[in-house]
Design a protein around this motif. Structure first.
Motif, PDB file in Angstrom:
ATOM      1  N   ASP A   1      -7.873   4.380  -1.182  1.00  0.00           N
ATOM      2  CA  ASP A   1      -6.856   5.078  -2.090  1.00  0.00           C
ATOM      3  C   ASP A   1      -5.500   5.054  -1.522  1.00  0.00           C
ATOM      4  O   ASP A   1      -4.536   4.718  -1.762  1.00  0.00           O
ATOM      5  N   CYS A   2      -5.711   5.855  -0.257  1.00  0.00           N
ATOM      6  CA  CYS A   2      -4.556   6.216   0.524  1.00  0.00           C
ATOM      7  C   CYS A   2      -3.930   4.862   0.857  1.00  0.00           C
ATOM      8  O   CYS A   2      -2.665   4.700   0.946  1.00  0.00           O
ATOM      9  N   LEU A   3      -4.661   4.047   1.374  1.00  0.00           N
ATOM     10  CA  LEU A   3      -4.096   2.721   2.025  1.00  0.00           C
ATOM     11  C   LEU A   3      -3.332   2.002   0.912  1.00  0.00           C
ATOM     12  O   LEU A   3      -2.193   1.376   1.042  1.00  0.00           O
ATOM     13  N   ALA A   4      -3.981   1.978  -0.291  1.00  0.00           N
ATOM     14  CA  ALA A   4      -3.252   1.218  -1.486  1.00  0.00           C
ATOM     15  C   ALA A   4      -2.052   1.870  -1.718  1.00  0.00           C
ATOM     16  O   ALA A   4      -1.098   1.278  -2.004  1.00  0.00           O
ATOM     17  N   GLU A   5      -1.985   3.246  -1.656  1.00  0.00           N
ATOM     18  CA  GLU A   5      -0.605   3.934  -1.730  1.00  0.00           C
ATOM     19  C   GLU A   5       0.429   3.610  -0.835  1.00  0.00           C
ATOM     20  O   GLU A   5       1.836   3.407  -1.322  1.00  0.00           O
ATOM     21  N   GLU A   6       0.017   3.626   0.469  1.00  0.00           N
ATOM     22  CA  GLU A   6       0.973   3.011   1.428  1.00  0.00           C
ATOM     23  C   GLU A   6       1.273   1.421   1.166  1.00  0.00           C
ATOM     24  O   GLU A   6       2.406   1.393   1.664  1.00  0.00           O
TER      25      GLU A   6
END
Length: 422
Positions: free
Chosen positions: A142-147
Motif C-alpha cells: 500500500d505504501c509503495l502504491a501511494e508512492e
C-alpha cells in the motif's frame, strides 16, 4: 521434539499477535482486509494487470482478499516480490525484478530499504514478509502504491454525473402493451381461426357491400367536425402511452444477430485498416533488414574468400593425414599381432629352457643314475652266479651222460649165452 518446539513457537507467535490485535481494538483483525481493498483499487488505477506483465509471469489477477488470507504461501510471496519491484520502479527508483531462485532474505531487505528511502517507517521484523500475506505485506504494498501514484502525478477529478432526461409520462405496462412474442402469437391464432372457420364468399361480398354503403353514408353525414382541437390533443396525449408498441429485445432474434454481425464487421474492418498499416510497416522493415543481411553476407564472403580457400585446403590435408593415419594404424595393428605371436613363442622357449636348466643343475638324476648302476652291478653279480650254477649243472649233466655212455659200452660186451637165456 523439534517439530513440537516449532509448533509451540508458532502457537506462541499467534497468541502474541492476537493479544496485540486485542489491544488495538476489536476492528484491528479486519484492518488488513480494508487495506487490501484499498491496495487493489490503487493497483487498478496504476493498470497493474497490463504494466506489471502478470500474464508473462503466468500469474492471475488479484482478488479482494489475496494478501489478507493464506492461500498459497509460495505463490503469494512471489506475487508480493513481483508487485513490490514493479511499484518501486513505477515510483522512480529502478529495482531489478526478483527471480524464483533468489535469496528471499536479501529480496525482503532490499524492498524494505527502498521503502525506508521513501520516508516510510518499518516497525516490524523482516521475517513477517516471508509468508507473502498478512497485514505487513498489505502495508508495504500500500505504501509503495501511494508512492507510485505520487510519482505519476495522479489526482482525483470531480465526478461527472450523467444528465437524465425527464419523460413526460411513465409508460406503464398493461394489457394494451404489445410485445413481439404476443404479436406473433395473436397472428398465429388468427391464422388458425381462419383455417378452421369456413367462410362463404357470397356472404362476405354482401357484408363488404353493406360496410361500404355504411361508410359512404357516414362520410356524407360527417363532413364537418364539431370536436374541439384542444380536447382532441389532450385525449391523444392521454391515450398515446397505451398505443405505443414496445418490442423487447430477444437475444435469439435474428435482427439482433444481424446488428451484431454488422457491428463486428465494422470493428473488423477498422481493426484491419490499422493492422494492415502495421503489417505493411513491419514487412518493409523485414525486407530492408533481409537486404542488409544479404549485402553483409556477400561482403563477408568476398572478404573471407581466401580464408575459406585456405580452410578447404587444410580440410583436404587433414583428410589425407587421416587416411595415412588409418593406413599406418592398420600396419601397426598387424605388426602388433605378429609381435604378440612372437612373444608367445619366446615365452614357450624360455619356459622350456628354464625347465632344462633346472633339470641340469639338479643332482637328483645323478643319484638316480648311481642307484641304477649299483642295481645293475648287483644284477650282474647275480647273473654271474646263476651262470656259474648253470655251467656247473651242465658240466655235471655232461659227466653223468659220459659215465652212462661208458657203462653202456661195457654192457654190450656181455656173453651170447646170457643173451639167449634172456
Amino acid at each position: 521434539m523439534a517439530d513440537e518446539a516449532a509448533g509451540g513457537a508458532r502457537r506462541g507467535g499467534e497468541e502474541l499477535e492476537a493479544a496485540a490485535a486485542a489491544e488495538r481494538g476489536p476492528g484491528a483483525a479486519y484492518h488488513m482486509f480494508a487495506m487490501m481493498e484499498d491496495l487493489l483499487e490503487k493497483l487498478k488505477l496504476l493498470n497493474y494487470e497490463e504494466e506489471a506483465a502478470l500474464r508473462r509471469h503466468h500469474l492471475r489477477p488479484l482478488s479482494r482478499h489475496y494478501f489478507a488470507l493464506p492461500i498459497n504461501p509460495g505463490e503469494q510471496f512471489y506475487m508480493f516480490c513481483t508487485l513490490a519491484a514493479w511499484l518501486i520502479t513505477k515510483a522512480g527508483h529502478p529495482f531489478e525484478q526478483p527471480q524464483e531462485y533468489d535469496d528471499p532474505n536479501a529480496t525482503i531487505s532490499n524492498i524494505l530499504s527502498e521503502l525506508r528511502s521513501f520516508g516510510r517507517s518499518v516497525d516490524f521484523p523482516p521475517s513477517k514478509l516471508k509468508a507473502g500475506y498478512g497485514e505487513q505485506a498489505c502495508y508495504v504494498l500500500d505504501c509503495l502504491a501511494e508512492e507510485a501514484l505520487k510519482h505519476t502525478d495522479f489526482s482525483w477529478k470531480r465526478p461527472a454525473y450523467p444528465t437524465e432526461e425527464l419523460e413526460e409520462e411513465a409508460i406503464t405496462e398493461d394489457d394494451a402493451e404489445l410485445t413481439l412474442n404476443k404479436l406473433e402469437e395473436e397472428i398465429e391464432e388468427e391464422e388458425t381461426d381462419n383455417e378452421e372457420n369456413f367462410i362463404d364468399l357470397n356472404v362476405l361480398k354482401a357484408q363488404t357491400y353493406r360496410s361500404d354503403m355504411n361508410e359512404s353514408t357516414k362520410q356524407e353525414e360527417i363532413l364537418e367536425s364539431t370536436t374541439d382541437a384542444a380536447e382532441w390533443n389532450l385525449e391523444v396525449e392521454r391515450v398515446l402511452p397505451q398505443l405505443k408498441v414496445t418490442i423487447r429485445t430477444d437475444n435469439k432474434d435474428w435482427r439482433i444477430h444481424i446488428d451484431q454481425m454488422h457491428q463486428h464487421k465494422d470493428g473488423i474492418e477498422s481493426a484491419l485498416k490499422e493492422t494492415r498499416g502495421y503489417l505493411d510497416k513491419l514487412h518493409n522493415e523485414i525486407s530492408r533488414t533481409l537486404e542488409k543481411v544479404n549485402s553483409r553476407e556477400k561482403y563477408l564472403n568476398n572478404q573471407l574468400e581466401h580464408l575459406v580457400q585456405e580452410y578447404r585446403t587444410a580440410q583436404a590435408q587433414l583428410s589425407e593425414a587421416k587416411e595415412k593415419y588409418q593406413q599406418g594404424s592398420g600396419g601397426v595393428t598387424e605388426r602388433t599381432r605378429t609381435l604378440s605371436e612372437i612373444t608367445e613363442v619366446l615365452e614357450k622357449v624360455k619356459q622350456e629352457m628354464e625347465e632344462k636348466g633346472s633339470s641340469m643343475t639338479d643332482g637328483a638324476p645323478l643319484v638316480k643314475i648311481k642307484q641304477a648302476l649299483t642295481k645293475l652291478k648287483q644284477e650282474t653279480v647275480q647273473m654271474d652266479i646263476r651262470i656259474g650254477v648253470v655251467e656247473h649243472t651242465l658240466l655235471q649233466s655232461k659227466l653223468k651222460e659220459k659215465s652212462n655212455m661208458t657203462r653202456d659200452m661195457h654192457a654190450t660186451m656181455i656173453p651170447e649165452t646170457t643173451i639167449g637165456a634172456y
